[in-house]
Design a protein around this motif. Structure first.
Motif, PDB file in Angstrom:
ATOM      1  N   ILE A  30     -19.793 -22.656 -29.215  1.00  0.00           N
ATOM      2  CA  ILE A  30     -19.233 -22.931 -30.562  1.00  0.00           C
ATOM      3  C   ILE A  30     -18.578 -24.283 -30.273  1.00  0.00           C
ATOM      4  N   VAL A  31     -18.752 -25.108 -31.199  1.00  0.00           N
ATOM      5  CA  VAL A  31     -17.809 -26.387 -31.180  1.00  0.00           C
ATOM      6  C   VAL A  31     -16.909 -26.427 -32.513  1.00  0.00           C
ATOM      7  N   VAL A  32     -15.638 -26.449 -32.027  1.00  0.00           N
ATOM      8  CA  VAL A  32     -14.388 -26.457 -32.858  1.00  0.00           C
ATOM      9  C   VAL A  32     -14.058 -27.676 -33.412  1.00  0.00           C
ATOM     10  N   LEU A  33     -14.054 -28.359 -34.558  1.00  0.00           N
ATOM     11  CA  LEU A  33     -13.470 -29.683 -34.809  1.00  0.00           C
ATOM     12  C   LEU A  33     -12.340 -29.641 -35.850  1.00  0.00           C
ATOM     13  N   GLY A  34     -11.205 -30.010 -35.353  1.00  0.00           N
ATOM     14  CA  GLY A  34      -9.973 -29.914 -36.279  1.00  0.00           C
ATOM     15  C   GLY A  34      -9.421 -31.309 -36.442  1.00  0.00           C
ATOM     16  N   GLY A  35      -9.071 -31.534 -37.861  1.00  0.00           N
ATOM     17  CA  GLY A  35      -8.495 -32.720 -38.008  1.00  0.00           C
ATOM     18  C   GLY A  35      -6.861 -32.503 -38.722  1.00  0.00           C
ATOM     19  N   GLY A  36      -6.175 -33.048 -37.917  1.00  0.00           N
ATOM     20  CA  GLY A  36      -4.758 -32.872 -38.769  1.00  0.00           C
ATOM     21  C   GLY A  36      -4.304 -31.322 -38.938  1.00  0.00           C
TER      22      GLY A  36
ATOM     23  N   VAL B  98      -9.016 -34.396 -26.902  1.00  0.00           N
ATOM     24  CA  VAL B  98      -8.035 -34.731 -28.156  1.00  0.00           C
ATOM     25  C   VAL B  98      -8.026 -36.221 -28.458  1.00  0.00           C
ATOM     26  N   THR B  99      -7.840 -36.507 -29.596  1.00  0.00           N
ATOM     27  CA  THR B  99      -7.850 -38.040 -30.026  1.00  0.00           C
ATOM     28  C   THR B  99      -7.115 -38.210 -31.183  1.00  0.00           C
ATOM     29  N   ILE B 100      -6.468 -39.740 -30.980  1.00  0.00           N
ATOM     30  CA  ILE B 100      -5.716 -39.929 -32.211  1.00  0.00           C
ATOM     31  C   ILE B 100      -6.646 -41.254 -32.671  1.00  0.00           C
ATOM     32  N   ASP B 101      -6.394 -41.448 -33.935  1.00  0.00           N
ATOM     33  CA  ASP B 101      -7.050 -42.617 -34.671  1.00  0.00           C
ATOM     34  C   ASP B 101      -7.085 -43.895 -34.166  1.00  0.00           C
ATOM     35  N   ARG B 102      -5.672 -44.305 -34.007  1.00  0.00           N
ATOM     36  CA  ARG B 102      -5.072 -45.574 -33.711  1.00  0.00           C
ATOM     37  C   ARG B 102      -4.201 -45.583 -32.189  1.00  0.00           C
ATOM     38  N   PRO B 103      -4.230 -46.821 -31.426  1.00  0.00           N
ATOM     39  CA  PRO B 103      -3.152 -46.516 -30.225  1.00  0.00           C
ATOM     40  C   PRO B 103      -1.982 -46.554 -30.646  1.00  0.00           C
ATOM     41  N   ALA B 104      -1.282 -45.770 -29.910  1.00  0.00           N
ATOM     42  CA  ALA B 104       0.167 -45.526 -30.077  1.00  0.00           C
ATOM     43  C   ALA B 104       0.903 -45.547 -28.961  1.00  0.00           C
ATOM     44  N   GLU B 105       2.118 -45.929 -29.141  1.00  0.00           N
ATOM     45  CA  GLU B 105       3.260 -46.230 -27.758  1.00  0.00           C
ATOM     46  C   GLU B 105       3.341 -45.055 -27.176  1.00  0.00           C
ATOM     47  N   GLY B 106       3.054 -44.980 -25.786  1.00  0.00           N
ATOM     48  CA  GLY B 106       3.212 -43.623 -24.865  1.00  0.00           C
ATOM     49  C   GLY B 106       2.004 -43.113 -24.862  1.00  0.00           C
ATOM     50  N   TRP B 107       0.891 -43.172 -25.793  1.00  0.00           N
ATOM     51  CA  TRP B 107      -0.169 -42.060 -25.650  1.00  0.00           C
ATOM     52  C   TRP B 107      -1.114 -42.652 -24.772  1.00  0.00           C
ATOM     53  N   THR B 108      -1.324 -41.819 -23.779  1.00  0.00           N
ATOM     54  CA  THR B 108      -2.562 -42.214 -22.777  1.00  0.00           C
ATOM     55  C   THR B 108      -3.898 -41.554 -22.942  1.00  0.00           C
TER      56      THR B 108
ATOM     57  N   GLY C 244      -9.448 -43.148 -31.134  1.00  0.00           N
ATOM     58  CA  GLY C 244     -10.843 -43.416 -31.908  1.00  0.00           C
ATOM     59  C   GLY C 244     -10.806 -41.976 -32.737  1.00  0.00           C
ATOM     60  N   LEU C 245     -11.745 -42.194 -33.785  1.00  0.00           N
ATOM     61  CA  LEU C 245     -11.918 -41.295 -34.717  1.00  0.00           C
ATOM     62  C   LEU C 245     -12.676 -39.989 -34.122  1.00  0.00           C
ATOM     63  N   ILE C 246     -12.473 -38.776 -34.640  1.00  0.00           N
ATOM     64  CA  ILE C 246     -13.166 -37.565 -34.156  1.00  0.00           C
ATOM     65  C   ILE C 246     -14.516 -37.750 -33.988  1.00  0.00           C
ATOM     66  N   THR C 247     -15.375 -38.443 -35.038  1.00  0.00           N
ATOM     67  CA  THR C 247     -16.788 -38.680 -34.900  1.00  0.00           C
ATOM     68  C   THR C 247     -17.039 -39.416 -33.579  1.00  0.00           C
ATOM     69  N   GLU C 248     -16.310 -40.357 -33.185  1.00  0.00           N
ATOM     70  CA  GLU C 248     -16.632 -41.250 -32.155  1.00  0.00           C
ATOM     71  C   GLU C 248     -16.582 -40.421 -30.920  1.00  0.00           C
ATOM     72  N   ILE C 249     -15.717 -39.634 -30.577  1.00  0.00           N
ATOM     73  CA  ILE C 249     -15.425 -38.626 -29.146  1.00  0.00           C
ATOM     74  C   ILE C 249     -16.486 -37.701 -29.417  1.00  0.00           C
ATOM     75  N   LEU C 250     -16.953 -36.862 -30.532  1.00  0.00           N
ATOM     76  CA  LEU C 250     -18.124 -36.115 -30.989  1.00  0.00           C
ATOM     77  C   LEU C 250     -19.387 -36.712 -30.479  1.00  0.00           C
ATOM     78  N   GLU C 251     -19.501 -38.135 -30.761  1.00  0.00           N
ATOM     79  CA  GLU C 251     -20.869 -38.638 -30.686  1.00  0.00           C
ATOM     80  C   GLU C 251     -20.904 -38.921 -28.874  1.00  0.00           C
ATOM     81  N   GLN C 252     -19.744 -39.478 -28.400  1.00  0.00           N
ATOM     82  CA  GLN C 252     -19.572 -39.882 -26.818  1.00  0.00           C
ATOM     83  C   GLN C 252     -19.874 -38.773 -26.055  1.00  0.00           C
TER      84      GLN C 252
END
Ligand SMILES: Cc1cc2nc3c(=O)[nH]c(=O)nc-3n(C[C@H](O)[C@H](O)[C@H](O)COP(=O)(O)OP(=O)(O)OC[C@H]3O[C@@H](n4cnc5c(N)ncnc54)[C@H](O)[C@@H]3O)c2cc1C
Ligand code: FES
Length: 279
Positions: free
Chosen positions: A116-122, A176-186, A190-198
């Motif tokens: 099973i692959v589960v993909l949740g956004g927000g 887990v991924t976020i769309d754009r860089p954010a302070e303190g986030w390591t 990238g978009l969920i589609t990018e990490i899914l493809e990767q």
């Protein structure tokens, strides 16, 4: 005994709340009459309910837990407007109306034995939490579980305090991924589609379950297709403005289908045209 009137809300009490993310809060509700609570507590992952507050109206929300994971009904609510802002202001102990369980569910019995692959956004992650809980409760019935969890920014990620527990489940990985860089986030950016493809989960004997806005479902579908998934291996839940929630008013149609009656869970093959129109 005659069937309960689906338009009559049960009276419930708000027993607890918890902040999940910016403007998103988890609400725990207990139906006051124990017999009614028992009758109600048969909901399945993917189903939804209507929550009402006196003088403000009602709105539909996906269940955010399964009955086995706690005695209360849990819903994660994004404060976006008239009804949701009022619900966000309710103090513990407030009376609410609860109508449901409504709609169909993820066919968890049909997909046993599969990866099973589960993909949740927000906030779309909320109706997927019951899927994860169900797999946890019946771990031997399912293959490898891959969770992709995304949000625009770190403060919009929901259920962050449960990631460790989910990742510790046997044969499970989480990204887990976020769309754009954010302070303190390591973590991943990238978009969920990018990490899914990767990561590229194999389509062999696999079903993908997506919940998020139509645009995300559409683009996740295209990426899954690139990875070799067919639309009969993709499940998604849809949202729409609703009135009755029981297939009477016709407000929530997707072509011939009604989201409240025939959904909210659909195979992607059933909603392909709707998703393309929603772009
Ligand atoms: C089956 C289903 C499950 C849902 N699950 C959840 C959930 O788990 N958590 C959650 O927070 N929300 C969920 N929603 C969406 C939720 O019902 C709406 O956010 C809510 O009805 C807004 O009510 P309001 O009176 O606060 O907003 P309004 O004042 O009516 O509207 C505020 C803004 O939200 C938009 N909006 C309202 N309803 C919807 C909708 N259904 N879809 C898209 N945009 C909408 C309006 O166009 C407007 O821009 C779900 C909807 C459906 C149909
Ligand atoms: S909301 Fe009335 S038919 Fe779906």
């Amino acid at each position: 005994m005659s069937a309960p009137n689906p338009m009559r809300p049960y009276v419930g009490t708000l027993v607890d709340t918890k902040d999940l993310a910016t403007n998103i809060r988890l609400f725990r509700i207990r139906i006051d009459d124990p017999e009614e609570h028992e009758r109600f507590a048969v909901w399945k992952p993917g189903q939804f309910l209507f929550l009402s507050t006196l003088g403000y109206g009602e709105a539909p929300f996906g269940f955010a837990n399964i009955p086995a994971f706690g005695p209360a009904v849990e819903v994660a609510i994004h404060n976006v407007g008239h009804v949701t802002s009022h619900i966000h202001m309710l103090p513990i102990g407030s009376k609410v109306g609860v109508r449901g369980p409504l709609g169909n569910c993820f066919p968890m019995d049909e997909v046993t034995g599969k990866d099973i692959v589960v993909l949740g956004g927000g906030i779309g992650g909320a109706p997927l939490r019951p899927v994860i809980q169900h797999i946890k409760a019946h771990r031997a019935d399912y293959g490898h579980l891959t969770i992709f969890w995304a949000a625009r920014s770190p403060d919009l990620l929901v259920f962050t305090d449960e990631y460790e527990e989910w990742q510790a489940m046997p044969d499970t990985e989480m990204h887990v991924t976020i769309d754009r860089p954010a302070e303190g986030w390591t973590g991943n950016v990238g978009l969920i589609t990018e990490i899914l493809e990767q990561i590229g989960p194999s389509p062999q004997n696999t079903v993908a379950i997506t919940c998020g806005p139509p645009i995300m479902i559409h683009f996740v579908g295209l990426t899954l297709a690139k990875l070799g998934f067919t639309t009969d291996q993709m499940l998604a839940t849809l949202e729409a403005r609703m009135h009755c929630g029981i297939g009477k008013c016709g407000r929530c149609n997707v072509g011939e289908k009604l989201i409240c009656r025939d959904g909210p869970v659909f195979w992607q093959s059933e909603i392909k045209e709707f998703l393309e129109r929603a772009l």
